[in-house]
Design an enzyme around this catalytic site. Structure first.
Site, mmCIF file in Angstrom:
data_model
loop_
_atom_site.group_PDB
_atom_site.id
_atom_site.type_symbol
_atom_site.label_atom_id
_atom_site.label_comp_id
_atom_site.label_asym_id
_atom_site.label_seq_id
_atom_site.Cartn_x
_atom_site.Cartn_y
_atom_site.Cartn_z
ATOM 1 N N TYR A 58 0.865 -1.184 0.000
ATOM 2 C CA TYR A 58 0.000 0.000 0.000
ATOM 3 C C TYR A 58 0.903 1.235 0.000
ATOM 4 O O TYR A 58 1.395 1.668 1.042
ATOM 5 C CB TYR A 58 -0.919 0.049 1.229
ATOM 6 C CG TYR A 58 -1.829 -1.142 1.431
ATOM 7 C CD1 TYR A 58 -2.045 -2.081 0.415
ATOM 8 C CD2 TYR A 58 -2.480 -1.338 2.648
ATOM 9 C CE1 TYR A 58 -2.877 -3.175 0.616
ATOM 10 C CE2 TYR A 58 -3.321 -2.432 2.851
ATOM 11 C CZ TYR A 58 -3.509 -3.344 1.838
ATOM 12 O OH TYR A 58 -4.330 -4.433 2.041
ATOM 13 N N SER A 155 -2.111 -14.837 3.925
ATOM 14 C CA SER A 155 -3.158 -14.218 3.106
ATOM 15 C C SER A 155 -3.076 -14.778 1.694
ATOM 16 O O SER A 155 -1.978 -15.018 1.182
ATOM 17 C CB SER A 155 -2.926 -12.698 3.109
ATOM 18 O OG SER A 155 -3.834 -12.039 2.271
ATOM 19 N N ASN A 156 -4.224 -15.009 1.084
ATOM 20 C CA ASN A 156 -4.294 -15.491 -0.303
ATOM 21 C C ASN A 156 -3.692 -16.884 -0.498
ATOM 22 O O ASN A 156 -3.298 -17.241 -1.604
ATOM 23 C CB ASN A 156 -3.602 -14.500 -1.259
ATOM 24 C CG ASN A 156 -4.249 -13.136 -1.236
ATOM 25 O OD1 ASN A 156 -5.408 -12.979 -1.613
ATOM 26 N ND2 ASN A 156 -3.521 -12.123 -0.761
ATOM 27 N N GLN A 175 -6.312 -14.612 5.959
ATOM 28 C CA GLN A 175 -7.115 -13.589 5.282
ATOM 29 C C GLN A 175 -7.365 -14.065 3.853
ATOM 30 O O GLN A 175 -6.447 -14.510 3.169
ATOM 31 C CB GLN A 175 -6.377 -12.244 5.280
ATOM 32 C CG GLN A 175 -7.294 -11.095 4.900
ATOM 33 C CD GLN A 175 -6.649 -9.717 5.093
ATOM 34 O OE1 GLN A 175 -6.647 -8.916 4.161
ATOM 35 N NE2 GLN A 175 -6.123 -9.437 6.260
ATOM 36 N N SER A 208 -17.056 -4.446 -4.053
ATOM 37 C CA SER A 208 -17.015 -3.132 -4.734
ATOM 38 C C SER A 208 -18.344 -2.382 -4.664
ATOM 39 O O SER A 208 -18.758 -1.740 -5.623
ATOM 40 C CB SER A 208 -16.595 -3.292 -6.204
ATOM 41 O OG SER A 208 -15.347 -3.921 -6.298
#
Length: 310
Positions: A58, A155-156, A175, A208
């Site tokens: 990020y 995660s993933n 996650q 979304s």
């Protein structure tokens, strides 16, 4: 104030956290204002949100830096910081790297950017193709023993990768994607996470905005908009999804909240899910998300939603 325990860890969190990819995530969103991002983090902490979820990717470390600046203004013990790493710069691109050396280095670099002595939850953000996952997690366990991190997440990961990662019972949190339109995790992950006391944190919970009651059957998106590429937003399927979401309106009305609060409350009613981390760009969105924690769905509500999106 409601608190939930994350998996086997000793972390206690308010059930609504804050996803911070819009705090300094300049590579993800254009025209982000950093002061607005910092104020969002301040407002989260002031309003009882204890968990801030960030990642190196990020803003290529910028999100962590901005959170670190705000952390100085508060008691560190009042905040649970989760961050993630796996992206290693290679030329002009990034590759996934779960090697022990890279993960240890990533923990140290995140500590500096966050301006803190410890990270509450450190995730392997994405799996790479070559590192044995138990070796990767054992490297993070060394960081845990050194007091640099308090708990370990992945995660993933696929189910097989999760099992390999958790070979020594060290994984606290998984996650992954889960929402009312994609309930695959109920079959693949939930039996395992429940059995091994691993907390499942879903991302993409409102798809979304599709599950937020924001759109009508006639809504269209501009050319180049990512939603045009998502299956849930295409043709008849999109219209059918809108019709289902609209059927949640009476439940929202009954609880005196909006549709997204009902959707998020349905996730929290599941025993596998302890916390949600919806993103926000503005403080008012964050404050609105917090209302979810006060919604208690009846068994009838839960069953209705379950069947509607079966």
């Amino acid at each position: 104030m409601k608190k939930a325990k994350l998996g086997k860890s000793d972390l206690q969190v308010f059930p609504i956290g804050l996803g911070t990819n819009a705090v300094g995530g300049h590579n993800l969103y254009p025209n982000l204002n950093e002061e607005t991002g910092k104020e969002l983090v301040r407002e989260a902490i002031r309003n009882g949100v204890t968990m801030l979820d960030t990642a190196y990717i990020y803003g290529i470390g910028r999100s962590e830096e901005l959170i670190g600046e705000v952390l100085r203004e508060f008691n560190r013990e009042d905040v649970v910081i989760a961050t993630k790493a796996a992206h290693r710069k290679q030329g002009n691109d990034f590759v996934f790297d779960n090697s022990p050396d890279f993960l240890k280095k990533s923990v140290d670099e995140s500590l500096k950017r966050l301006n803190t002595d410890y990270i509450d939850l450190f995730y392997i953000h994405f799996p790479d193709e070559h590192t044995p996952k138990d070796e990767a997690v054992n490297a993070l366990n060394e960081m845990k023993k050194a007091g640099k991190i308090r708990s370990i997440g992945v995660s993933n990961f696929s189910l097989e990768q999760l099992k390999e990662a958790n070979k020594d019972g060290l994984v606290d949190v998984l996650q992954g994607e889960y929402n009312l339109l994609n309930r695959e995790a109920e079959k693949t992950f939930f039996p395992y996470t429940k059995e091994h006391n691993i907390s499942f944190i879903p991302y993409f919970p409102l798809v979304s905005g599709l599950l937020a009651g924001k759109y009508t059957e006639d809504t269209t998106f501009p050319e180049g908009d990512l939603r045009n590429e998502q299956e849930h937003f295409k043709g008849e399927r999109f219209k059918e999804n809108i019709r289902k979401v609209n059927k949640l309106a009476p439940i929202a009305e009954k609880h005196n909240v909006d549709i997204p609060h009902i959707v998020l409350a349905w996730y929290l009613a599941r025993p596998e899910i302890d916390i949600l981390i919806p993103g926000a760009k503005r403080a008012d969105q964050l404050i609105d998300n917090i209302k979810t924690a006060d919604v208690t769905l009846s068994q009838e509500d839960i069953s209705f939603i379950d069947k509607l999106f079966a």
